[in-house]
Design a protein around this motif. Structure first.
Motif, mmCIF file in Angstrom:
data_model
loop_
_atom_site.group_PDB
_atom_site.id
_atom_site.type_symbol
_atom_site.label_atom_id
_atom_site.label_comp_id
_atom_site.label_asym_id
_atom_site.label_seq_id
_atom_site.Cartn_x
_atom_site.Cartn_y
_atom_site.Cartn_z
ATOM 1 N N ASN A 92 6.823 -20.284 5.225
ATOM 2 C CA ASN A 92 5.910 -19.994 4.092
ATOM 3 C C ASN A 92 5.542 -21.170 3.283
ATOM 4 O O ASN A 92 6.378 -21.874 2.759
ATOM 5 N N LEU A 93 4.204 -21.342 3.213
ATOM 6 C CA LEU A 93 3.877 -22.594 2.458
ATOM 7 C C LEU A 93 3.803 -22.377 1.079
ATOM 8 O O LEU A 93 3.626 -23.320 0.331
ATOM 9 N N ILE B 133 -3.374 -22.744 18.973
ATOM 10 C CA ILE B 133 -2.882 -22.310 17.628
ATOM 11 C C ILE B 133 -3.000 -23.567 16.808
ATOM 12 O O ILE B 133 -3.031 -23.337 15.695
ATOM 13 N N ILE B 139 -2.074 -21.019 8.278
ATOM 14 C CA ILE B 139 -1.173 -19.516 8.299
ATOM 15 C C ILE B 139 -0.125 -19.889 7.046
ATOM 16 O O ILE B 139 0.897 -20.208 7.609
ATOM 17 N N PHE B 140 -0.570 -19.579 5.967
ATOM 18 C CA PHE B 140 0.332 -20.261 5.003
ATOM 19 C C PHE B 140 1.254 -19.142 4.316
ATOM 20 O O PHE B 140 2.063 -19.379 3.494
ATOM 21 N N ARG B 141 1.233 -17.997 5.017
ATOM 22 C CA ARG B 141 2.326 -16.923 4.550
ATOM 23 C C ARG B 141 2.931 -16.356 5.658
ATOM 24 O O ARG B 141 2.325 -16.336 6.811
ATOM 25 N N ASN B 142 4.213 -16.091 5.717
ATOM 26 C CA ASN B 142 4.731 -15.328 6.797
ATOM 27 C C ASN B 142 4.015 -14.071 7.378
ATOM 28 O O ASN B 142 3.634 -13.338 6.553
ATOM 29 N N GLU B 165 4.989 -17.908 18.004
ATOM 30 C CA GLU B 165 4.754 -18.998 16.983
ATOM 31 C C GLU B 165 5.032 -18.303 15.527
ATOM 32 O O GLU B 165 5.490 -19.191 14.777
ATOM 33 N N PHE B 166 4.470 -17.303 15.397
ATOM 34 C CA PHE B 166 4.166 -16.766 14.012
ATOM 35 C C PHE B 166 5.258 -15.559 13.607
ATOM 36 O O PHE B 166 5.333 -15.224 12.304
#
Ligand SMILES: C[S@@+](CC[C@H](N)C(=O)[O-])C[C@H]1O[C@@H](n2cnc3c(N)ncnc32)[C@H](O)[C@@H]1O
Lengths: 403, 227
Positions: A92-93, B133, B139-142, B165-166
């Motif tokens: 999470n950034l 990718i 992709i700044f959020r889970n 990856e995510f």
């Protein structure tokens, strides 16, 4: 433990393995897109370089970098360190953005990143479409130049081998077959059936070739001459193959970037229109009256100066519908075709989806013209002096304005 | 069949001219994305969700249960095209949710941005090849779940590598299988089986597989959970 260097849309962040921000560099607000995309392409702005060089304490062997281009940049700046590429996608950034002081709230971040992604995408779209246009223009110009070169060489070889065997040209009307024949480097006085076994000539054709060869009006030839003529013919055959590849390339590209224009004008005529106008966007902005005479500028200005009839068509004359039609229908068909081309180019440039309606309506109009104007009517299409004057005035005005 | 409890958040059956139709609560009231009918109820405006235009709608109508998209979810959507289905997913996840939409073709991405993204602040467009990718913007959020609909022969592999990856263990993948883009010589059924086996051997458990007939020919939607 190794620190991580993270490239984000808003700037660069250095964190430790506990995800605590150690240092950060915020991209100049307003220039984020250009700084981010330059970095992604391996170009490094002075500020960023300065920041990276000043962090030698934090960036040491086996630091992780989340972006390949940034990794390359770092290796150039620190030739003695060994950095490692590692994505941080699953983390999470959001907290990092806040900790580094780039943004104050989650809402601020969302807004920034959505705006950023829209603008960044639009820039990517512009880059790609501009590039594709250029490929089409270079491609179609290559095709035309290849055609010219091939024609010149073909005429030359016709003449050269014709010194020896002038009747062959009439016997083998298909130029592919003719040049394949010539490439064998045969002396007509000693041709055997075996020499010609790779062709599927009929008995009759073979007889005709042998008898013409025996009774030819052509002169004698030596093997040195024959061998150079044969090499040149092989070269023509190869160039024709290359030409087909180029054509295929243009067809594919056109179907991708201008599917509607390709459907209406055909891929090559469409590509020539794009090349002549300087790009799909530019073509899409032209009125259909200009599209109709695009490529016939010389004739247009001649007509304006001398008062002769203006040209009815430029590049679009190459379209089957126009050049295979009787002369008296061509003007009408050209006008209708040009107006559909204008619509197709606009859809391709601004919307980008394939529509079948314009194709159908062009076919309809084409049939209508063929039926309604089946026979020529004298002077129906008279071009009056008055109309001409008006046109000339507007053209002059345009030229004055653009200069 | 028409049990409201099985529907994702913000999705409902709406009566239009005497018929029950699937619909989503419009996140942008007044805005119709692809010409779909807008229907007002006493409290909300709904967008009719056409199963012939959207495979996610088709699979819900055909009985897929427990779709992992809820109000507030963060979803990675591969193959957003012009945004027909993404627009409904955007309705589902609402203002706290977020949709990262990856699309390779800049032609369709342009339409998507102009007609969908610019009206919906819960969508982040990414023009990239889902194979790469690394070329995505952050992709700044889970990510809670992945939806993949990209009609490529290696679509399952692409979905798998994006999930690896995510996603974290327990999260879900929704994968559209277009059998004809994988192999036209084999029967669709055997291709669905083959792709499910591939998922299982790559660390997924298959939850459900729904054939999209009669809305789409030779298509299925698979839901799987990452182990
Ligand atoms: C069947 S369409 C998706 C339709 C969309 N999901 C909907 O329901 O509205 C498939 C899309 O995947 C895109 N695509 C194909 N290969 C891709 C790739 N490697 N990476 C990202 N997108 C891809 C295509 O350009 C196309 O727009």
């Amino acid at each position: 433990m190794a620190n991580k260097l993270i490239l984000t849309e808003a700037g660069i962040i250095i964190i430790n393995d506990k995800y605590e921000v150690l240092q950060s560099h915020r991209f100049q607000p307003g220039s984020e897109i250009s700084l981010y995309s330059e970095t992604k392409r391996g170009i490094i702005a002075a500020n960023i370089k300065e920041f990276l060089l000043s962090q030698s304490d934090l960036l040491s062997d086996s630091s992780e970098v989340n972006d390949q281009s940034l990794l390359t940049i770092l290796h150039n700046l620190y030739p003695n360190e060994n950095f490692i590429y590692k994505t941080i996608n699953s983390s999470n950034l959001f907290p990092l953005f806040v900790q580094s002081g780039f943004f104050n709230s989650e809402e601020e971040i969302r807004n920034f990143l959505q705006e950023f992604s829209i603008e960044y995408s639009k820039q990517q779209i512009r880059d790609v479409s501009g590039k594709e246009d250029l490929q089409i223009i270079e491609g179609i110009n290559s095709l035309d130049e290849l055609d010219k070169a091939i024609n010149i060489l073909m005429a030359r070889i016709n003449e050269w081998y014709g010194l020896h065997f002038p009747e062959l040209e009439n016997l083998l009307k298909d130029s592919n077959v003719y040049f394949k024949f010539v490439s064998l480097g045969l002396d007509r006085t000693s041709i055997t059936e075996k020499d010609l076994s790779s062709f599927s000539f009929s008995e009759k054709k073979l007889d005709a070739i042998f008898s013409s060869a025996q009774n030819s009006k052509g002169g004698s030839i030596n093997s040195k001459d024959l061998s150079i003529i044969s090499i040149l013919s092989e070269n023509i055959i190869n160039q024709v193959k290359v030409r087909d590849k180029v054509l295929n390339y243009i067809n594919n590209l056109m179907n991708n970037i201008a599917p509607n224009l390709s459907a209406i004008a055909g891929p090559t005529v469409g590509a020539r229109l794009i090349a002549k106008s300087g790009g799909l966007m530019k073509l899409a902005r032209l009125p259909s009256s200009t599209i109709q005479v695009l490529g016939a500028e010389k004739a247009l200005f001649r007509s304006l100066k001398s008062g002769s009839r203006p040209p009815k068509h430029g590049i679009i004359f190459q379209h089957d519908m126009v050049h295979s039609s009787p002369k008296h229908q061509r003007g009408k068909i050209a006008r209708s075709l040009a107006s559909k081309i204008a619509i197709a180019a606009r859809i391709d440039a601004f919307r980008g989806t394939k529509e079948i309606d314009i194709e159908n309506s062009l076919d309809e109009r084409y049939r209508e013209i063929q039926e309604k104007y089946a026979s020529p009517v004298a002077n129906r299409n008279n071009f009056t002096k008055k109309k001409h004057k008006k046109l000339r005035r507007s053209m002059n005005e345009k030229r004055r304005r653009s200069s | 069949m028409k049990n409201d409890e099985d529907l994702p958040d913000n999705v409902d059956w709406i009566e239009v001219a005497g018929k029950e139709k699937l619909a989503t609560k419009n996140y942008v009231p007044g805005n119709s994305v692809y010409g779909e009918h807008l229907q007002k109820s006493s409290t909300h405006e709904f967008r009719i969700w056409d199963p012939y235009r959207s495979k996610l709608a088709a699979c819900i109508i055909n009985g897929m249960k427990n779709i992992p998209f809820t109000s507030g979810s963060t979803i990675l959507y591969l193959g957003s095209s012009t945004g027909t289905t993404p627009s409904h997913v955007s309705d589902i996840v609402g203002k706290d949710g977020l949709l990262f939409c990856v699309e390779i073709s800049s032609r369709v991405a342009r339409d998507f941005i102009d007609n969908v993204v610019s009206f919906r602040n819960n969508i982040i467009p990414i023009i990239a090849d889902a194979h790469n990718i690394d070329s995505y913007t952050s992709i700044f959020r889970n990510i809670d779940s992945v939806y993949c609909d990209i009609s490529q022969p290696d679509q399952t592999d692409i979905a798998i590598s994006n999930c690896k990856e995510f996603l974290s263990s327990g999260s879900k993948l929704l994968l559209v299988i277009k059998s004809r883009s994988i192999d036209t010589t084999k029967s669709p059924k055997s291709i669905y089986e083959q792709e499910m086996t591939k998922l299982e051997s790559s660390g997924f458990d298959i939850d459900q597989m729904i054939d999209l007939h009669p809305f789409d020919k030779d298509h299925a939607l698979i839901m799987a959970t990452m182990r």
